[in-house]
Motif scaffolding. Structure first.
Motif, PDB file in Angstrom:
ATOM      1  N   CYS A  18     -10.222 -52.153   6.158  1.00  0.00           N
ATOM      2  CA  CYS A  18     -11.150 -53.051   5.351  1.00  0.00           C
ATOM      3  C   CYS A  18     -11.162 -53.795   5.559  1.00  0.00           C
ATOM      4  CB  CYS A  18     -10.903 -52.262   4.145  1.00  0.00           C
ATOM      5  SG  CYS A  18     -11.070 -50.892   3.284  1.00  0.00           S
ATOM      6  N   GLY A  19     -10.338 -54.959   5.786  1.00  0.00           N
ATOM      7  CA  GLY A  19     -10.546 -56.402   6.458  1.00  0.00           C
ATOM      8  C   GLY A  19     -10.825 -56.736   7.733  1.00  0.00           C
ATOM      9  N   LEU A  20     -10.621 -55.448   8.598  1.00  0.00           N
ATOM     10  CA  LEU A  20     -11.257 -55.455   9.766  1.00  0.00           C
ATOM     11  C   LEU A  20     -12.482 -54.837  10.185  1.00  0.00           C
ATOM     12  CD1 LEU A  20      -8.356 -53.789  11.836  1.00  0.00           C
ATOM     13  CD2 LEU A  20      -9.588 -56.204  12.124  1.00  0.00           C
ATOM     14  N   TYR A  21     -12.937 -54.217   8.690  1.00  0.00           N
ATOM     15  CA  TYR A  21     -14.283 -53.248   9.437  1.00  0.00           C
ATOM     16  C   TYR A  21     -15.606 -54.018   8.807  1.00  0.00           C
ATOM     17  CZ  TYR A  21     -17.975 -50.564   6.676  1.00  0.00           C
ATOM     18  OH  TYR A  21     -18.845 -49.837   6.910  1.00  0.00           O
ATOM     19  N   PHE A  22     -15.035 -54.969   7.848  1.00  0.00           N
ATOM     20  CA  PHE A  22     -16.053 -54.948   6.784  1.00  0.00           C
ATOM     21  C   PHE A  22     -16.928 -56.555   7.500  1.00  0.00           C
ATOM     22  CE2 PHE A  22     -14.780 -53.417   2.734  1.00  0.00           C
ATOM     23  CZ  PHE A  22     -15.786 -52.495   2.427  1.00  0.00           C
ATOM     24  N   PRO A  23     -16.279 -57.700   8.180  1.00  0.00           N
ATOM     25  CA  PRO A  23     -17.179 -58.821   8.933  1.00  0.00           C
ATOM     26  C   PRO A  23     -17.046 -57.479  10.395  1.00  0.00           C
ATOM     27  CG  PRO A  23     -14.479 -59.083   8.724  1.00  0.00           C
ATOM     28  CD  PRO A  23     -14.898 -57.620   8.335  1.00  0.00           C
ATOM     29  N   SER A  24     -17.141 -56.827  11.357  1.00  0.00           N
ATOM     30  CA  SER A  24     -16.779 -56.499  11.938  1.00  0.00           C
ATOM     31  C   SER A  24     -18.325 -55.620  11.914  1.00  0.00           C
ATOM     32  CB  SER A  24     -16.325 -55.475  12.799  1.00  0.00           C
ATOM     33  OG  SER A  24     -14.911 -56.474  13.349  1.00  0.00           O
ATOM     34  N   MET A  25     -18.713 -54.720  10.704  1.00  0.00           N
ATOM     35  CA  MET A  25     -19.920 -54.155  10.316  1.00  0.00           C
ATOM     36  C   MET A  25     -21.015 -55.166  10.471  1.00  0.00           C
ATOM     37  SD  MET A  25     -21.389 -51.252   9.783  1.00  0.00           S
ATOM     38  CE  MET A  25     -20.605 -49.524   9.924  1.00  0.00           C
ATOM     39  N   GLY A  26     -20.444 -55.892   9.603  1.00  0.00           N
ATOM     40  CA  GLY A  26     -21.580 -57.205   8.817  1.00  0.00           C
ATOM     41  C   GLY A  26     -22.640 -57.811  10.975  1.00  0.00           C
ATOM     42  N   PRO A  33     -16.904 -56.545  18.671  1.00  0.00           N
ATOM     43  CA  PRO A  33     -16.947 -56.193  17.390  1.00  0.00           C
ATOM     44  C   PRO A  33     -17.164 -54.991  17.071  1.00  0.00           C
ATOM     45  CG  PRO A  33     -17.935 -57.866  17.171  1.00  0.00           C
ATOM     46  CD  PRO A  33     -17.679 -57.536  18.501  1.00  0.00           C
ATOM     47  N   VAL A  34     -17.163 -54.025  18.157  1.00  0.00           N
ATOM     48  CA  VAL A  34     -17.472 -52.062  18.374  1.00  0.00           C
ATOM     49  C   VAL A  34     -15.970 -52.028  18.127  1.00  0.00           C
ATOM     50  CG1 VAL A  34     -18.502 -51.685  20.320  1.00  0.00           C
ATOM     51  CG2 VAL A  34     -18.537 -50.501  18.679  1.00  0.00           C
ATOM     52  N   HIS A  35     -14.832 -53.035  18.890  1.00  0.00           N
ATOM     53  CA  HIS A  35     -13.692 -52.123  19.494  1.00  0.00           C
ATOM     54  C   HIS A  35     -13.311 -52.230  18.093  1.00  0.00           C
ATOM     55  CE1 HIS A  35     -14.358 -53.850  23.943  1.00  0.00           C
ATOM     56  NE2 HIS A  35     -15.348 -52.465  23.417  1.00  0.00           N
ATOM     57  N   LEU A  36     -13.469 -53.073  17.081  1.00  0.00           N
ATOM     58  CA  LEU A  36     -12.198 -54.028  15.597  1.00  0.00           C
ATOM     59  C   LEU A  36     -12.944 -53.091  15.486  1.00  0.00           C
ATOM     60  CD1 LEU A  36     -12.984 -57.133  15.907  1.00  0.00           C
ATOM     61  CD2 LEU A  36     -10.232 -56.131  16.428  1.00  0.00           C
ATOM     62  N   SER A  45      -9.112 -59.325   7.619  1.00  0.00           N
ATOM     63  CA  SER A  45      -9.700 -60.138   8.142  1.00  0.00           C
ATOM     64  C   SER A  45      -9.361 -61.440   9.195  1.00  0.00           C
ATOM     65  CB  SER A  45     -11.012 -61.033   6.506  1.00  0.00           C
ATOM     66  OG  SER A  45     -10.808 -59.945   5.593  1.00  0.00           O
ATOM     67  N   ALA A  46      -8.236 -61.687   8.819  1.00  0.00           N
ATOM     68  CA  ALA A  46      -7.588 -62.708   9.470  1.00  0.00           C
ATOM     69  C   ALA A  46      -7.608 -62.312  11.164  1.00  0.00           C
ATOM     70  CB  ALA A  46      -6.767 -63.578   9.340  1.00  0.00           C
ATOM     71  N   LEU A  47      -6.869 -61.540  11.441  1.00  0.00           N
ATOM     72  CA  LEU A  47      -7.268 -60.956  12.627  1.00  0.00           C
ATOM     73  C   LEU A  47      -8.351 -60.436  13.269  1.00  0.00           C
ATOM     74  CD1 LEU A  47      -4.613 -58.377  11.522  1.00  0.00           C
ATOM     75  CD2 LEU A  47      -3.760 -60.049  12.922  1.00  0.00           C
ATOM     76  N   GLN A  48      -9.788 -60.166  12.626  1.00  0.00           N
ATOM     77  CA  GLN A  48     -10.583 -60.031  13.022  1.00  0.00           C
ATOM     78  C   GLN A  48     -11.156 -61.675  13.552  1.00  0.00           C
ATOM     79  OE1 GLN A  48     -13.718 -60.796  11.624  1.00  0.00           O
ATOM     80  NE2 GLN A  48     -15.223 -59.475  13.590  1.00  0.00           N
ATOM     81  N   ARG A  49     -10.710 -62.737  12.869  1.00  0.00           N
ATOM     82  CA  ARG A  49     -11.398 -63.790  13.677  1.00  0.00           C
ATOM     83  C   ARG A  49     -10.500 -64.536  14.604  1.00  0.00           C
ATOM     84  NH1 ARG A  49     -11.266 -64.394   8.133  1.00  0.00           N
ATOM     85  NH2 ARG A  49      -9.486 -65.999   7.875  1.00  0.00           N
ATOM     86  N   VAL A  50      -9.358 -64.001  14.542  1.00  0.00           N
ATOM     87  CA  VAL A  50      -8.511 -64.806  15.973  1.00  0.00           C
ATOM     88  C   VAL A  50      -8.941 -63.459  16.945  1.00  0.00           C
ATOM     89  CG1 VAL A  50      -6.270 -64.706  16.809  1.00  0.00           C
ATOM     90  CG2 VAL A  50      -6.707 -65.718  14.606  1.00  0.00           C
ATOM     91  N   ALA A  51      -9.351 -62.232  16.477  1.00  0.00           N
ATOM     92  CA  ALA A  51     -10.047 -61.509  17.656  1.00  0.00           C
ATOM     93  C   ALA A  51     -11.216 -61.582  18.502  1.00  0.00           C
ATOM     94  CB  ALA A  51      -9.663 -60.339  17.749  1.00  0.00           C
ATOM     95  N   VAL A  52     -11.949 -62.187  17.669  1.00  0.00           N
ATOM     96  CA  VAL A  52     -12.596 -62.835  18.293  1.00  0.00           C
ATOM     97  C   VAL A  52     -13.263 -63.947  18.611  1.00  0.00           C
ATOM     98  CG1 VAL A  52     -14.435 -60.805  16.506  1.00  0.00           C
ATOM     99  CG2 VAL A  52     -14.254 -62.989  15.669  1.00  0.00           C
ATOM    100  N   SER A  63      -5.249 -69.279  13.540  1.00  0.00           N
ATOM    101  CA  SER A  63      -7.024 -69.490  13.512  1.00  0.00           C
ATOM    102  C   SER A  63      -7.615 -70.739  13.636  1.00  0.00           C
ATOM    103  CB  SER A  63      -7.729 -68.399  12.909  1.00  0.00           C
ATOM    104  OG  SER A  63      -8.929 -68.236  12.616  1.00  0.00           O
ATOM    105  N   ARG A  64      -7.445 -71.368  12.999  1.00  0.00           N
ATOM    106  CA  ARG A  64      -7.798 -73.127  12.687  1.00  0.00           C
ATOM    107  C   ARG A  64      -7.808 -73.869  13.926  1.00  0.00           C
ATOM    108  NH1 ARG A  64      -8.593 -74.828   6.057  1.00  0.00           N
ATOM    109  NH2 ARG A  64      -9.055 -72.412   5.603  1.00  0.00           N
ATOM    110  N   ARG A  65      -6.482 -73.591  14.706  1.00  0.00           N
ATOM    111  CA  ARG A  65      -5.571 -73.990  15.433  1.00  0.00           C
ATOM    112  C   ARG A  65      -6.750 -74.284  16.389  1.00  0.00           C
ATOM    113  NH1 ARG A  65      -0.396 -73.627  13.817  1.00  0.00           N
ATOM    114  NH2 ARG A  65      -0.057 -72.465  15.427  1.00  0.00           N
ATOM    115  N   THR A  66      -6.832 -72.297  16.829  1.00  0.00           N
ATOM    116  CA  THR A  66      -7.507 -71.652  18.345  1.00  0.00           C
ATOM    117  C   THR A  66      -8.826 -72.108  17.839  1.00  0.00           C
ATOM    118  OG1 THR A  66      -7.371 -69.854  17.126  1.00  0.00           O
ATOM    119  CG2 THR A  66      -5.725 -70.776  18.407  1.00  0.00           C
TER     120      THR A  66
END
Length: 450
Positions: free
Chosen positions: A354-362, A311-314, A296-303, A23-26
């Protein structure tokens, strides 16, 4: 289960570390930390905030185990959990008003005091004292998730006049270390309670010095700030009108109430499901937190700009994964047919969700809820959330333990199916609503032809 817990923790941490490096490289690097004044200010905030978070996480792995150690039966323990959830509903709005009137720095100190007293009550075997401790824990939780961030935002914007865009960087850094502390708290709790043989009360005692440290650093390094007191009735009234006037807000509130009430019930049930099979509870807790970190890491890479999933997809993916986990649990917890390994995998899948949900909901909440109505709307979100959690635990309290656990998981799966329907409706709206989507990437203007 012993080997499974340690192996799962190692595998999840390795996967999370690899994904974080990727994630940090991309992801484009930010330049906010190159400002020395901002870096010093951010450090002053985090070094008081992080001990408070660590103390809160230390209380997670062995709470149910402690009550069971004191010879309380599951129904009595459920009532203690209900006391905590109910106090969160009743004390949430007054806590927000208290922060405005008392001052945000002193509210952070009050968090440390109330949380320390809550930990001290765990030394008592008296049921009433423990119930009072749960109420104090509800107050402490309300202050932890309001006073600290409110203090930081005011100082960042009003006193130091740093760019508002830098707020996200600080909260992202705090979220990262919060996840690390959560994983570490489970390991430390296991060392204290099991390896050193100090018993399940030891992590609660160990949390007290961290709370003292957080209070001392806040008093030493922070300046006090206030905001004009808000009328509680007006805040709640404005929030309710916003909730009813905007279908997107109502759908988000529905998803949050259904999803997070199930998470609260999971917080109660994971220990009685797994503990009879002898796993180290702190390591199991750390595995859960590592799975959430991975999500959460997956969510950051996905967006990220490379993949740009919305985020609504996640959010839809998170709810679907949670439904599948709960569906698994209705079979793995059947009376006489318990499968602790399958239950453990299902719990890990729920934490990944939960790791996917909370940042997407936020992200979605920030997009659709106006800032001035945010406090009132979030209060109304929490009311059905806590009521559903309390209802689920009360149903468990009145049922047979072995069959009741499976029935509660079946009920949670049904709630998650309803959440999936609400997300589907939100997904349909989001296809034509730019506010629910990530902003388009900035394209540099083309220079003139030479």
């Amino acid at each position: 289960m012993l080997l499974t817990a340690y192996a799962s923790l190692a595998a999840l941490l390795a996967a999370t570390l690899g994904l974080e490096l990727f994630s940090r490289r991309t992801t484009a690097a930010t330049t906010t930390t190159t400002n020395p004044a901002f870096a010093r200010f951010q450090h002053r905030f985090l070094r008081a905030y992080l001990p408070a978070l660590a103390a809160d996480w230390l209380q997670g792995p062995y709470l149910y185990k402690l009550y069971h150690h004191y010879r309380f039966v599951e129904g009595q323990i459920a009532i203690l959990y209900v006391c905590g959830f109910a106090s969160a509903v009743l004390l949430g709005p007054p806590a927000a008003s208290l922060v405005d009137r008392l001052g945000r720095r002193m509210s952070c100190v009050l968090f440390s005091l109330s949380c320390a007293v809550c930990c001290l009550t765990k030394l008592s075997r008296d049921y009433l004292v423990l119930a009072v401790g749960r109420v104090l824990g509800g107050l402490a939780t309300a202050l932890l998730f309001s006073a600290f961030e409110a203090w930081y935002v005011h100082e960042h914007v009003e006193r130091h006049d740093f760019p508002a865009e830098w707020l996200a960087g600080t909260f992202a850094r705090a979220a990262f270390w919060n996840n690390v502390l959560a994983v570490g708290a489970g390991v430390v709790a296991t060392v204290l309670a099991e390896w050193l043989g100090l018993g399940p009360v030891a992590p609660f005692v160990a949390a007290i010095p961290l709370l003292v440290l957080a209070a001392v650093l806040a008093l030493k390094d922070w300046e006090e700030n206030h905001s004009p007191p808000r009328a509680l009735a007006k805040t709640c009234g404005d929030g309710l009108r916003c909730l009813l006037a905007d279908g997107r807000v109502l759908l988000l509130g529905t998803v949050q109430a259904l999803f997070e009430s199930v998470v609260y019930i999971f917080i109660f049930l994971w220990t009685p499901v797994l503990d009879p099979h002898g796993p180290p509870l702190g390591i199991v807790f750390s595995s859960f937190m590592a799975a959430s970190m991975l999500g959460s890491a997956l969510q950051r890479v996905a967006v990220s700009a490379r993949y740009r999933l919305q985020p609504v997809h996640l959010l839809a993916l998170a709810v679907l994964l949670a439904f599948l986990a709960l569906f698994m649990l209705t079979f793995s917890t059947g009376p006489g047919q318990e499968s602790p390994s399958e239950s453990f995998v299902a719990f890990l899948l729920l934490e990944l969700a939960c790791g996917l949900y909370f940042p997407s909901m936020g992200f979605l909440r920030r997009k659709v809820i106006p800032e001035k109505e945010r406090a009132g709307v979030l209060h109304w979100f929490r009311v059905p959330l806590n009521l559903l959690a309390c209802l689920g635990l009360l149903l468990l309290h009145s049922s047979d333990h072995r069959s009741g656990t499976r029935s509660i998981f079946a009920l949670c799966a049904a709630l998650m199916l309803l959440a999936l329907l609400a997300v589907g409706r939100l997904f349909a709206i989001g296809r034509h609503d730019p506010e629910l989507r990530l902003p388009a990437p900035q394209v540099p203007p083309e220079g003139p032809d030479l």
